[in-house]
Design a protein around this motif. Structure first.
Motif, PDB file in Angstrom:
ATOM      1  N   GLU A   1       5.225  69.217  49.196  1.00 34.64           N
ATOM      2  CA  GLU A   1       4.560  69.747  47.999  1.00 34.64           C
ATOM      3  C   GLU A   1       5.533  70.623  47.198  1.00 34.64           C
ATOM      4  OE1 GLU A   1       0.222  71.590  46.986  1.00 34.64           O
ATOM      5  OE2 GLU A   1       1.361  72.656  48.526  1.00 34.64           O
ATOM      6  N   LEU A   2       6.310  71.446  47.889  1.00 34.55           N
ATOM      7  CA  LEU A   2       7.312  72.295  47.238  1.00 34.55           C
ATOM      8  C   LEU A   2       8.336  71.446  46.481  1.00 34.55           C
ATOM      9  CD1 LEU A   2       8.939  74.931  46.720  1.00 34.55           C
ATOM     10  CD2 LEU A   2       9.988  74.566  48.961  1.00 34.55           C
ATOM     11  N   LEU A   3       8.873  70.418  47.142  1.00 29.29           N
ATOM     12  CA  LEU A   3       9.881  69.571  46.498  1.00 29.29           C
ATOM     13  C   LEU A   3       9.300  68.847  45.287  1.00 29.29           C
ATOM     14  CD1 LEU A   3      11.771  68.138  49.601  1.00 29.29           C
ATOM     15  CD2 LEU A   3      12.554  69.899  47.988  1.00 29.29           C
ATOM     16  N   GLY A   4       8.052  68.440  45.367  1.00 23.78           N
ATOM     17  CA  GLY A   4       7.397  67.811  44.223  1.00 23.78           C
ATOM     18  C   GLY A   4       7.369  68.747  43.020  1.00 23.78           C
TER      19      GLY A   4
ATOM     20  N   ALA B   1       8.355  76.667  52.102  1.00 19.67           N
ATOM     21  CA  ALA B   1       7.271  76.216  51.227  1.00 19.67           C
ATOM     22  C   ALA B   1       6.073  77.161  51.306  1.00 19.67           C
ATOM     23  CB  ALA B   1       6.858  74.798  51.602  1.00 19.67           C
ATOM     24  N   LYS B   2       5.685  77.559  52.514  1.00 26.75           N
ATOM     25  CA  LYS B   2       4.531  78.441  52.684  1.00 26.75           C
ATOM     26  C   LYS B   2       4.772  79.809  52.039  1.00 26.75           C
ATOM     27  CE  LYS B   2       2.425  76.389  56.826  1.00 26.75           C
ATOM     28  NZ  LYS B   2       2.583  75.069  56.320  1.00 26.75           N
ATOM     29  N   LEU B   3       5.972  80.357  52.213  1.00 31.98           N
ATOM     30  CA  LEU B   3       6.297  81.645  51.595  1.00 31.98           C
ATOM     31  C   LEU B   3       6.271  81.548  50.071  1.00 31.98           C
ATOM     32  CD1 LEU B   3       9.191  82.844  53.935  1.00 31.98           C
ATOM     33  CD2 LEU B   3       6.874  83.791  53.789  1.00 31.98           C
ATOM     34  N   ASP B   4       6.524  80.339  49.566  1.00 30.27           N
ATOM     35  CA  ASP B   4       6.532  80.114  48.127  1.00 30.27           C
ATOM     36  C   ASP B   4       5.143  79.712  47.601  1.00 30.27           C
ATOM     37  OD1 ASP B   4       8.522  80.322  46.013  1.00 30.27           O
ATOM     38  OD2 ASP B   4       8.107  78.216  45.608  1.00 30.27           O
ATOM     39  N   GLY B   5       4.154  79.690  48.499  1.00 27.87           N
ATOM     40  CA  GLY B   5       2.784  79.417  48.080  1.00 27.87           C
ATOM     41  C   GLY B   5       2.377  77.956  48.122  1.00 27.87           C
ATOM     42  N   PHE B   6       3.137  77.109  48.845  1.00 21.79           N
ATOM     43  CA  PHE B   6       2.823  75.686  48.941  1.00 21.79           C
ATOM     44  C   PHE B   6       2.418  75.333  50.371  1.00 21.79           C
ATOM     45  CE2 PHE B   6       5.603  76.145  45.314  1.00 21.79           C
ATOM     46  CZ  PHE B   6       4.934  75.414  44.349  1.00 21.79           C
TER      47      PHE B   6
ATOM     48  N   ASP C   1       0.117  85.738  48.373  1.00 25.10           N
ATOM     49  CA  ASP C   1       0.278  84.405  48.964  1.00 25.10           C
ATOM     50  C   ASP C   1       1.632  83.783  48.627  1.00 25.10           C
ATOM     51  OD1 ASP C   1      -2.309  84.668  49.873  1.00 25.10           O
ATOM     52  OD2 ASP C   1      -3.185  83.466  48.263  1.00 25.10           O
ATOM     53  N   LYS C   2       2.263  84.270  47.587  1.00 22.75           N
ATOM     54  CA  LYS C   2       3.569  83.764  47.150  1.00 22.75           C
ATOM     55  C   LYS C   2       4.515  84.955  47.124  1.00 22.75           C
ATOM     56  CE  LYS C   2       5.795  81.506  43.173  1.00 22.75           C
ATOM     57  NZ  LYS C   2       6.599  80.531  43.884  1.00 22.75           N
TER      58      LYS C   2
ATOM     59  N   VAL D   1      18.986  71.769  49.052  1.00 23.81           N
ATOM     60  CA  VAL D   1      17.609  71.276  48.983  1.00 23.81           C
ATOM     61  C   VAL D   1      17.177  70.701  50.329  1.00 23.81           C
ATOM     62  CG1 VAL D   1      16.136  69.519  47.912  1.00 23.81           C
ATOM     63  CG2 VAL D   1      17.631  70.926  46.491  1.00 23.81           C
ATOM     64  N   ARG D   2      18.060  69.960  50.999  1.00 20.72           N
ATOM     65  CA  ARG D   2      17.686  69.338  52.274  1.00 20.72           C
ATOM     66  C   ARG D   2      17.428  70.367  53.380  1.00 20.72           C
ATOM     67  NH1 ARG D   2      23.152  68.084  51.966  1.00 20.72           N
ATOM     68  NH2 ARG D   2      24.427  69.093  53.538  1.00 20.72           N
ATOM     69  N   GLU D   3      17.873  71.614  53.203  1.00 15.38           N
ATOM     70  CA  GLU D   3      17.670  72.666  54.206  1.00 15.38           C
ATOM     71  C   GLU D   3      16.334  73.393  54.053  1.00 15.38           C
ATOM     72  OE1 GLU D   3      22.386  73.894  54.748  1.00 15.38           O
ATOM     73  OE2 GLU D   3      21.163  74.970  53.286  1.00 15.38           O
ATOM     74  N   LEU D   4      15.609  73.122  52.977  1.00 17.16           N
ATOM     75  CA  LEU D   4      14.313  73.779  52.776  1.00 17.16           C
ATOM     76  C   LEU D   4      13.335  73.327  53.856  1.00 17.16           C
ATOM     77  CD1 LEU D   4      14.041  73.512  48.895  1.00 17.16           C
ATOM     78  CD2 LEU D   4      14.435  75.597  50.231  1.00 17.16           C
ATOM     79  N   THR D   5      12.495  74.256  54.311  1.00 19.72           N
ATOM     80  CA  THR D   5      11.580  73.997  55.425  1.00 19.72           C
ATOM     81  C   THR D   5      10.122  74.217  54.998  1.00 19.72           C
ATOM     82  OG1 THR D   5      11.593  76.295  56.154  1.00 19.72           O
ATOM     83  CG2 THR D   5      13.330  74.838  57.054  1.00 19.72           C
ATOM     84  N   ASP D   6       9.216  73.858  55.882  1.00 18.89           N
ATOM     85  CA  ASP D   6       7.801  74.143  55.645  1.00 18.89           C
ATOM     86  C   ASP D   6       7.571  75.655  55.519  1.00 18.89           C
ATOM     87  OD1 ASP D   6       6.941  71.512  55.545  1.00 18.89           O
ATOM     88  OD2 ASP D   6       6.315  71.449  57.643  1.00 18.89           O
ATOM     89  N   ARG D   7       8.324  76.433  56.283  1.00 18.37           N
ATOM     90  CA  ARG D   7       8.200  77.897  56.192  1.00 18.37           C
ATOM     91  C   ARG D   7       8.584  78.376  54.795  1.00 18.37           C
ATOM     92  NH1 ARG D   7      10.853  82.697  56.664  1.00 18.37           N
ATOM     93  NH2 ARG D   7       9.731  84.353  57.747  1.00 18.37           N
TER      94      ARG D   7
END
Length: 191
Positions: free
Chosen positions: A84-87, A74-79, A24-25, A66-72
C-alpha cells in the motif's frame, strides 16, 4: 542527487492531517535525499492550503533504497503494509524502482494549532506564531505605541485565538496588525 534541507517547515498532503494529529502517522517517506537536524522543530504545513496545523520535532532521518522498505516502515507512515505504501509513493512520485533512494523522516507532534496559520503569514512574521506576537505586544504595549485597532486585534488573538480574530476583523486587517506589531517589536529589539 541534490539534497533538500528541511529548515522551517515540512509540507504534507492534507489527506494525512487526521492520521498525523492522532499519532497514527509518525513518519513521512520522501523520494530523494532530505536533510534535517534531529531534534529540530519545524512547522507541519498542509498542501494545497499552505496552512500550518502543528509544530513537529524531527526525531530521525534514515535513507533507504525503495526495496529496503518494510511493513514496519509502512505502518509508521500510516499504511497497512509495504504494498500500500509503495502504491502511494508511485502515485506521488511516478514509478519508483528498487534502487531509488528515499528518506524516512520520523517526527513527533509537539504542538497543535487550534486555528491553522497561513504559511505566508508565518514567513512574514519570520516564523513567529501570531499568539506569540500578541503576547509580546501585551507585555510591551507601553513601549510600542500602536493604534487602538491594532490593540483590539492583538487582544483578540491573545484571548480568543487567531481564528476568532480573523472571523471578527477579517484576514487582511489581522495580517496587517500582526505585521505592524511584529515590526514594532523588532524595532524595539524585543524580538
Amino acid at each position: 542527487m541534490k539534497s533538500v534541507q528541511i529548515r522551517k517547515f515540512l509540507l504534507i498532503d492534507s489527506a494525512y492531517k487526521s492520521r498525523i494529529l492522532r499519532g497514527d502517522k509518525v513518519t513521512t517517506i520522501r523520494y530523494g535525499n532530505y536533510e534535517a537536524e534531529p531534534g529540530s522543530e519545524v512547522y507541519l504545513v498542509l498542501t494545497p492550503s499552505d496552512t500550518a496545523v502543528a509544530k513537529i520535532r524531527i526525531t530521525g532521518i534514515e535513507r533507504k533504497k525503495v526495496r529496503e522498505l518494510t511493513d514496519r516502515d509502512a505502518k509508521l507512515d500510516g499504511f497497512r503494509d509495504v504494498r500500500e505504501l509503495l502504491g502511494e509513493l508511485n502515485r506521488i512520485y511516478g514509478e519508483l524502482y528498487g534502487d531509488d533512494e528515499v528518506t524516512v523522516i520520523s517526527f513527533e507532534v509537539t504542538k497543535r494549532f487550534k486555528d491553522g496559520i497561513p504559511l505566508k503569514w508565518l514567513k512574514g512574521l519570520n516564523y513567529r506564531e501570531p499568539e506569540e506576537i500578541a503576547r509580546l505586544y501585551l507585555e510591551n504595549q507601553e513601549r510600542l505605541n500602536l493604534n487602538r485597532g491594532t490593540d483590539f486585534i492583538m487582544r483578540r488573538i491573545y484571548n480568543e485565538g487567531l481564528g476568532r480574530a480573523v472571523r471578527t476583523f477579517g484576514p487582511k486587517r489581522v495580517r496587517e496588525a500582526l505585521l505592524k506589531t511584529y515590526h514594532a517589536l523588532y524595532g524595539e529589539g524585543i524580538i
